[in-house]
Design a protein around this motif. Structure first.
Motif, PDB file in Angstrom:
ATOM      1  N   UNK A  68       1.750  -4.238 -12.359  1.00  0.00           N
ATOM      2  CA  UNK A  68       0.333  -3.979 -12.665  1.00  0.00           C
ATOM      3  C   UNK A  68      -0.496  -4.166 -11.397  1.00  0.00           C
ATOM      4  N   UNK A  69      -0.176  -5.204 -10.676  1.00  0.00           N
ATOM      5  CA  UNK A  69      -0.913  -5.501  -9.443  1.00  0.00           C
ATOM      6  C   UNK A  69      -0.711  -4.369  -8.417  1.00  0.00           C
ATOM      7  N   UNK A  70       0.527  -3.893  -8.322  1.00  0.00           N
ATOM      8  CA  UNK A  70       0.807  -2.802  -7.381  1.00  0.00           C
ATOM      9  C   UNK A  70      -0.009  -1.561  -7.738  1.00  0.00           C
ATOM     10  N   UNK A  71      -0.086  -1.270  -9.012  1.00  0.00           N
ATOM     11  CA  UNK A  71      -0.862  -0.100  -9.426  1.00  0.00           C
ATOM     12  C   UNK A  71      -2.344  -0.298  -9.118  1.00  0.00           C
ATOM     13  N   UNK A  72      -2.866  -1.473  -9.492  1.00  0.00           N
ATOM     14  CA  UNK A  72      -4.293  -1.738  -9.265  1.00  0.00           C
ATOM     15  C   UNK A  72      -4.649  -1.606  -7.780  1.00  0.00           C
ATOM     16  N   UNK A  73      -3.712  -1.985  -6.934  1.00  0.00           N
ATOM     17  CA  UNK A  73      -3.951  -1.941  -5.496  1.00  0.00           C
ATOM     18  C   UNK A  73      -4.015  -0.502  -4.953  1.00  0.00           C
ATOM     19  N   UNK A  74      -3.401   0.429  -5.673  1.00  0.00           N
ATOM     20  CA  UNK A  74      -3.271   1.774  -5.124  1.00  0.00           C
ATOM     21  C   UNK A  74      -4.038   2.872  -5.865  1.00  0.00           C
ATOM     22  N   UNK A  75      -4.727   2.499  -6.936  1.00  0.00           N
ATOM     23  CA  UNK A  75      -5.461   3.512  -7.709  1.00  0.00           C
ATOM     24  C   UNK A  75      -6.492   4.250  -6.857  1.00  0.00           C
ATOM     25  N   UNK A  76      -6.703   5.522  -7.200  1.00  0.00           N
ATOM     26  CA  UNK A  76      -7.858   6.252  -6.685  1.00  0.00           C
ATOM     27  C   UNK A  76      -9.088   5.515  -7.225  1.00  0.00           C
ATOM     28  N   UNK A  77     -10.051   5.241  -6.364  1.00  0.00           N
ATOM     29  CA  UNK A  77     -11.212   4.457  -6.792  1.00  0.00           C
ATOM     30  C   UNK A  77     -12.301   5.373  -7.363  1.00  0.00           C
ATOM     31  N   UNK A  78     -13.144   4.843  -8.280  1.00  0.00           N
ATOM     32  CA  UNK A  78     -14.157   5.673  -8.948  1.00  0.00           C
ATOM     33  C   UNK A  78     -15.010   6.478  -7.967  1.00  0.00           C
ATOM     34  N   UNK A  79     -15.362   5.873  -6.849  1.00  0.00           N
ATOM     35  CA  UNK A  79     -16.257   6.575  -5.911  1.00  0.00           C
ATOM     36  C   UNK A  79     -15.544   7.704  -5.154  1.00  0.00           C
ATOM     37  N   UNK A 130       0.877  -1.180   0.000  1.00  0.00           N
ATOM     38  CA  UNK A 130       0.000   0.000   0.000  1.00  0.00           C
ATOM     39  C   UNK A 130       0.911   1.226   0.000  1.00  0.00           C
ATOM     40  N   UNK A 131       0.814   2.031  -1.069  1.00  0.00           N
ATOM     41  CA  UNK A 131       1.675   3.217  -1.151  1.00  0.00           C
ATOM     42  C   UNK A 131       1.171   4.255  -0.152  1.00  0.00           C
ATOM     43  N   UNK A 132       2.092   4.780   0.665  1.00  0.00           N
ATOM     44  CA  UNK A 132       1.698   5.722   1.705  1.00  0.00           C
ATOM     45  C   UNK A 132       2.082   7.162   1.353  1.00  0.00           C
ATOM     46  N   UNK A 133       3.260   7.322   0.794  1.00  0.00           N
ATOM     47  CA  UNK A 133       3.700   8.690   0.567  1.00  0.00           C
ATOM     48  C   UNK A 133       4.722   8.811  -0.545  1.00  0.00           C
TER      49      UNK A 133
END
Ligand code: MCN
Ligand code: CUM
Length: 796
Positions: free
Chosen positions: A406-417, A318-321
């Motif tokens: 790809x997995x790392x990015x998917x885990x940290x994207x801003x979510x649509x909501x 989980x990217x924090x900063x």
């Protein structure tokens, strides 16, 4: 070309009548371009026109001791020679830059970069002007140059800008965004911190057409007509008026067809001013067109950012900063073009597409003995650098955690909501569904299969790499309360007239350099009024004929001017309702709109088309109170926010283990620019930008030797990609409209240039990772890749 998922018009749904988004309307400008009938600045020939040439400094740093023009003036074909001293007399030796600095129009005291403007010859023809340059005798006292930005702030560094009062160092600015303390705390609590230096070298937009101007000053009525290569004619006019003291109504700037801008034609170059002075002095029109070397050596460079990046995360990814310290090389004059408040452009969108807890960036700008300019080359105001940094850092983190990127990015994207999403450095992202776009690109790429193939190839000793970049841009500056250039708020005007026969002319303040505005802006009007696109003329590039506005850069034409055009068409549509009501002898509120006509609610057979209304407007019927007859309107659009287009790019490379040659085998680009006005034009923009990306990642760089000699001054040295180096682009798209834009469109003009370099470099590092390589800097030339493979440090 592979076109993935292009929308096929559905006649049953009336799609073929929908000018926006469906079908592939051919460009209106193509008939003249493909037949070589475009009309560029260099095509302009005026009666009695003279030609100018600029004498340029051969060294990077030198005191001007003397300059002798007698021999040049003695040449019968030479009409005038202008030096810095002459300009001093006119108060024009220095001109303001777009960043509140000043830049020498001609050297008066000191040369500050190789190629700087020293004198201007005006002669009967271009050859004579050029030849006469050699007859000017200049004595220089050469000074030690400052080439390396890392040494700019050393106490013993030569001070470049001793023209500025009280200046004792080469520091231009410090600028920061985000919360330093909060970010430090997040980093202190993180399981993993990865640091890396990431360098974005100096590159050049290198448009096909170089910069130039034809100045025509009429001494009788005092009017200056300046034909010039400009992305922002109105801003140029106002600045010209302020600087030269010519009343603004007496200045007409004409930007005819522009052979590519890419940011190169935002600024006002000494050559434009010199052509103008030349015309005033000689009383005849003066043309100045620079050659390729002059263009590469003296006009707006791009990037030149040395970035120290740090990323903090939990051990499960989980990217924090994110934290960065940037050293920005601005060259000899701070002439970057960006909104005043933001000396580092929009670099502070460097948190990218990720939802993180804290971020902080600091940028320090310095002077060096290099050409000024900056913020050019499809940069979206330095989003290029921001995206490059974050996407390199996310990959570095993935390697450290041994996670799939790809997995790392998917885990940290801003979510649509989470949209509208306020990021940690002051932006509010308008809309997005990042996961959907990422997954579509993975599907087109066959991502899992590619990873399997990579494993097999690695087992055979082959170097195959897969690189990902997911970018978010911020494009469409204003709003004007936050954004201005030299105090001019970033908004755009539009005027629309529907002629009596139902054909329309729309006048806009932005300036096409190849983006196809004559087509797409007609499509917007067409969508709103139901007049076919071919019946709508788009007028731009002439300040006498168009409303004021800030011009084309930062992919702002669609977000800002496109909004203006949609709104002006709606205004005309509203006016048309009142006229139609008068014609139908009914009340306006009893009318209903369908594409192209107003009709009576409940009785669709009774109505008036736009063409009928246009004729009615100038006819004899009695018009309602407050409606003045002509079917026209004007607006100025001040956007409430920028738009945030994004995309998921996947690149596959093969590296030759023997030579270090990188082959881009596949490139998958899925873009989301909201409502798509013209899919074909969008695709062209994306193809062009991806090609830029290959160029920057593999071959483009403006380098300097230790004496400050520019090593990229010709296309022999400054390599740009050809069809040979690029793959068949595989493009796809998703559509997430901008909620605040009148038609939901976001910009696309720079997306691919911004998004593609990190995908390519990440792929190269991925290919070389079995050899222990964790970083490499652009351009990834065979020599540099080979050095990295040998475990040697990459050269600076
Ligand atoms: N478009 C569309 N639908 C969208 C967004 C855009 O159909 N949702 C269309 C537009 O209507 C326009 C084109 O795509 O015809 C680009 O639109 P936009 O993203 O608004 O960008 P601008 O028109 O403001 O162009 C500027 C941008 C910049 S800043 C650089 S740099 C660059 C670029 O455009 N320079 C270019 N692309 C270029 N393309 C060419 N051929 N030449 C240049 O110099
Ligand atoms: Cu930064 S290049 Mo474009 O914005 O003209």
């Amino acid at each position: 070309m592979t076109i993935v998922e292009e929308h096929t018009p559905n006649p049953a749904a009336g799609d073929e009548h929908r000018p926006i988004g469906y079908g592939r309307l051919q460009r209106k400008e193509d008939p003249r371009f493909v037949r070589g009938k475009g009309h560029y600045v260099d095509d302009i020939v005026l009666p009695g026109m003279l030609h100018g040439a600029i004498l340029r400094a051969p060294v990077a740093h030198a005191r001007l001791v003397s300059i002798d023009t007698t021999q040049a003036l003695a040449n019968p074909k030479v009409v005038a020679v202008i030096t810095g001293k002459d300009l001093e007399g006119l108060g024009l030796a220095w001109a303001p830059t777009l960043s509140y600095d000043v830049q020498a129009v001609l050297v008066t005291d000191k040369v500050r970069f190789q190629g700087q403007e020293v004198a201007f010859v005006v002669a009967e023809d271009r050859y004579a002007a050029r030849d006469a340059l050699e007859l000017i005798d200049v004595e220089y006292e050469v000074l030690p140059p400052l080439v390396d930005a890392r040494k700019a702030l050393d106490p013993d560094a030569p001070v470049i800008r001793d023209d500025l009062e009280g200046r004792t160092d080469n520091h231009i600015f410090d600028w920061e965004a985000g919360d330093a303390a909060e970010t430090d705390a997040v980093f202190a609590s993180a399981d993993v911190v990865v640091s890396q230096e990431v360098v974005y070298p100096r590159v050049h937009p290198a448009p096909m057409e170089t910069c130039g101007a034809v100045a025509d000053f009429d001494p009788i009525d005092g009017k200056l007509t300046l034909y010039e290569t400009s992305q922002a004619p109105h801003a140029h006019r106002t600045i010209f008026a302020m600087v030269a003291g010519i009343p603004e109504q007496k200045i007409r700037i004409v930007s005819p067809d522009i052979g590519g801008g890419f940011g190169n034609k935002v600024g006002i170059y000494p050559g434009y001013i010199l052509a103008t002075v030349g015309s005033i002095v000689t009383g005849r029109p003066v043309k100045w067109m620079e050659d390729r070397s002059e263009n590469l050596m003296s006009t707006s460079f791009a990037r030149d950012y040395i970035m120290q990046g740090e990323i903090a995360a939990t051990k499960d990814g989980k990217i924090l900063g994110l934290r960065t310290n940037v050293l920005a090389d601005h060259g000899a004059f701070n002439a970057t073009a960006q909104p005043t408040k933001y000396p580092a452009g929009f670099f502070h969108i460097f948190t990218g597409s990720y939802d993180l807890q804290a971020a902080y960036c600091k940028v320090t700008g310095v002077y060096t003995n290099k050409a000024p300019g900056g913020v050019a080359y499809a940069c979206s105001f330095r989003v290029t650098e921001a995206v490059y940094l974050v996407e390199r850092m996310v990959d570095a983190l993935a390697r450290r955690l041994d996670m799939d990127p790809a997995e790392l990015r998917l885990k940290n994207f801003i979510r649509p909501e989470q949209f509208p999403y306020p990021n940690k450095t002051g932006w509010e992202y308008d809309s997005g569904d990042y996961e959907k776009t990422m997954r579509l690109s993975m599907e087109i790429a066959g991502y899992d299969e590619l990873r399997r193939e990579q494993e097999e190839r690695r087992a055979r000793g082959e170097l195959m790499g897969i690189g990902i970049s997911f970018f978010t841009e911020t494009v469409g500056a204003g709003p004007r309360k936050h954004m201005d250039i030299l105090g001019l708020g970033m908004a755009d005007g539009a005027e629309l007239r529907v002629h009596p026969t139902g054909k329309a002319v729309v006048r806009i303040s932005v300036q096409s350099q190849g983006q196809g505005h004559e087509t797409t802006f007609a499509q917007i009007v067409s969508e709103e009024l139901g007049i076919p696109p071919e019946d709508i003329q788009v007028v731009h590039g002439d300040t006498d004929q168009t409303p004021f506005g800030l011009g084309t850069y930062g992919s702002r034409s669609t977000p800002v001017s496109g909004g203006a055009v949609a709104l002006v068409a709606r205004k005309v549509r509203e006016k048309a309702k009142f006229i139609a009501a008068a014609m139908l002898e009914t009340r306006p509120e009893d009318l209903e709109w369908e594409k192209g006509r107003w009709f009576v609610k409940g009785d669709p057979s009774v109505g008036k088309t736009m063409a009928e209304i246009a004729l009615g407007a100038v006819g004899t019927i009695e018009l309602p109170e407050g409606i003045d007859g002509n079917l026209d309107a004007e607006v100025t659009y001040d956007p409430p926010n920028l738009t945030f287009p994004y995309g998921a790019y996947i690149c596959v490379v093969d590296v030759d283990p023997g030579t270090g040659v990188v082959k881009v085998r596949r490139f998958i680009a899925v873009d989301d620019c909201g409502t798509r006005i013209n899919p074909m034009i969008i695709e062209g923009q994306v193809h062009g930008g991806l090609t830029d990306g290959v160029g920057m990642a593999l071959m483009e760089i403006i380098e300097f030797d230790e004496d400050g000699n520019n090593l990229g001054g010709s296309f022999m040295d400054y390599l740009i990609p050809t069809a040979m180096e690029v793959p068949n682009w595989e493009t796809g798209y998703t559509v997430t409209p901008s909620p605040h834009h009148p038609i939901g469109a976001k910009g696309i003009g720079e997306s691919a240039t911004v998004g593609s370099p990190p995908a390519i470099v990440n792929a190269i590092i991925d290919a070389l990772s079995p050899l222990g390589v964790t970083t490499i800097d652009m351009p990834c030339t065979p020599a540099r890749v080979w050095e990295a493979m040998q475990g040697r440090a990459t050269p600076p």
